[in-house]
Write an enzyme that holds these catalytic residues in place. Sequence first.
Site, PDB file in Angstrom:
ATOM      1  N   LYS A 143      47.711  49.843   2.254  1.00  0.00           N
ATOM      2  CA  LYS A 143      46.506  49.221   1.708  1.00  0.00           C
ATOM      3  C   LYS A 143      45.465  50.252   1.287  1.00  0.00           C
ATOM      4  O   LYS A 143      44.537  49.935   0.576  1.00  0.00           O
ATOM      5  CB  LYS A 143      45.924  48.192   2.687  1.00  0.00           C
ATOM      6  CG  LYS A 143      45.467  48.764   4.019  1.00  0.00           C
ATOM      7  CD  LYS A 143      44.959  47.664   4.931  1.00  0.00           C
ATOM      8  CE  LYS A 143      44.416  48.260   6.216  1.00  0.00           C
ATOM      9  NZ  LYS A 143      45.092  48.039   7.421  1.00  0.00           N
TER      10      LYS A 143
ATOM     11  N   LYS B  20      55.653  54.262   1.282  1.00  0.00           N
ATOM     12  CA  LYS B  20      55.407  52.961   1.896  1.00  0.00           C
ATOM     13  C   LYS B  20      54.220  52.271   1.202  1.00  0.00           C
ATOM     14  O   LYS B  20      53.263  52.939   0.827  1.00  0.00           O
ATOM     15  CB  LYS B  20      55.085  53.206   3.372  1.00  0.00           C
ATOM     16  CG  LYS B  20      55.038  51.975   4.226  1.00  0.00           C
ATOM     17  CD  LYS B  20      54.832  52.373   5.685  1.00  0.00           C
ATOM     18  CE  LYS B  20      54.034  51.313   6.412  1.00  0.00           C
ATOM     19  NZ  LYS B  20      53.638  51.685   7.761  1.00  0.00           N
TER      20      LYS B  20
ATOM     21  N   LYS C  47      45.194  62.782   8.131  1.00  0.00           N
ATOM     22  CA  LYS C  47      43.908  62.216   7.725  1.00  0.00           C
ATOM     23  C   LYS C  47      42.871  63.304   7.484  1.00  0.00           C
ATOM     24  O   LYS C  47      41.997  63.147   6.627  1.00  0.00           O
ATOM     25  CB  LYS C  47      43.410  61.209   8.761  1.00  0.00           C
ATOM     26  CG  LYS C  47      44.181  59.906   8.740  1.00  0.00           C
ATOM     27  CD  LYS C  47      43.477  58.818   9.526  1.00  0.00           C
ATOM     28  CE  LYS C  47      44.270  57.516   9.470  1.00  0.00           C
ATOM     29  NZ  LYS C  47      43.692  56.483  10.346  1.00  0.00           N
TER      30      LYS C  47
END
Length: 337
Positions: free
Chosen positions: A204, A201, A119
């Site tokens: 969202k 994957k 992140k």
Amino acid sequence: METMSETRKPVILSGIQPSGILTVGHLAGALNNWVKLQETFHCYYMIANMHAITVKQSPAELRQRTLETAALFLAVGIDPERSLLFIQSQVPEHSQLAWVLSSMTGFGELSRMTQFKDKSEKHPENINAGLFTYPILMASDILLYQADAVPVGEDQKQHLELTRNLAQRFNYYYSDTFKIPEPYIPNVGSRIMSLQEPTKKMSKSDENQNSLIFLNDSNEVIINKIKRSVTDSEAEVKFDETNKPGISNLMTLYHLATNATFDEIEKEFSGKGYGDFKLAVGHAVAEWLSPVREKYNTIIKDKKRLQSILIYGAEEAHKVAFRTLDKVYKKVGFIRF
Ligand code: TRP
């Protein structure tokens, strides 16, 4: 609810961040499983809105997404009579325990978390302390409820490992306080991949909306997205995740929607082109998701009911969380009058 220890059902806790509309990937990977777990466990299902603000959120959107996520939980079959559904920020013990645990967590330990590293690379302009201490808050979520098991995806396993270490450390240092949670790996459950980059994957946070099937997409949108999904240049419907990730992903979706096995699917479409297959998958997925969407639309309109379910959930969660926090405060030497 739990009373005597003999009647105590094992406890499950899990959470999802309200950082976007949920996708078919959540349904296949997590939510379907959460629904089943209600039969054997006492379940706490949490909307992790405090985790969500470690990346920048618009306040209005965060509020809206929080309610939408709750409505979707209910629409897929989380039963508020059996499970506690609550919003993390409504139970103050989460951040209170996190502070205590943060004084027992090593800087080096947190630096090794791969999600933090990922992140930070993704948001170099906003590497905040919350992003760094995120796993401590997650440990608090779990330990407050003395969870026996935590259903988590691959990407959260390291955080669960840290949770176990912190629980053991606290128990060793102060005396037995926390249950050591186990990861819960479902025997069924499917990983749904991006429609546009099927080796990744479905997530969202993907910027390409065509990669995702949202749980509230209309039938037409679902059918179109599947029609446009990336496959390969062969013309054989065959399950082979390495060489045919796109087709394999569509087969998984078709399997989830219709219950047909991979063998049956291969037979059904042998000799047919990808166009026919994609159309069939599109229709099947649309049919599978439309009852969820209809329920969702009814639930999201009834704000009063939704609110009262969430308030009840938070009050009940608070009672349990308070018992744990109270012990912790006593043990660490916080004075109480
Ligand atoms: N970090 C989890 C995720 O992003 C969400 C989460 C927060 C969670 N608290 C939790 C999951 C506690 C399991 C248990 O997926």
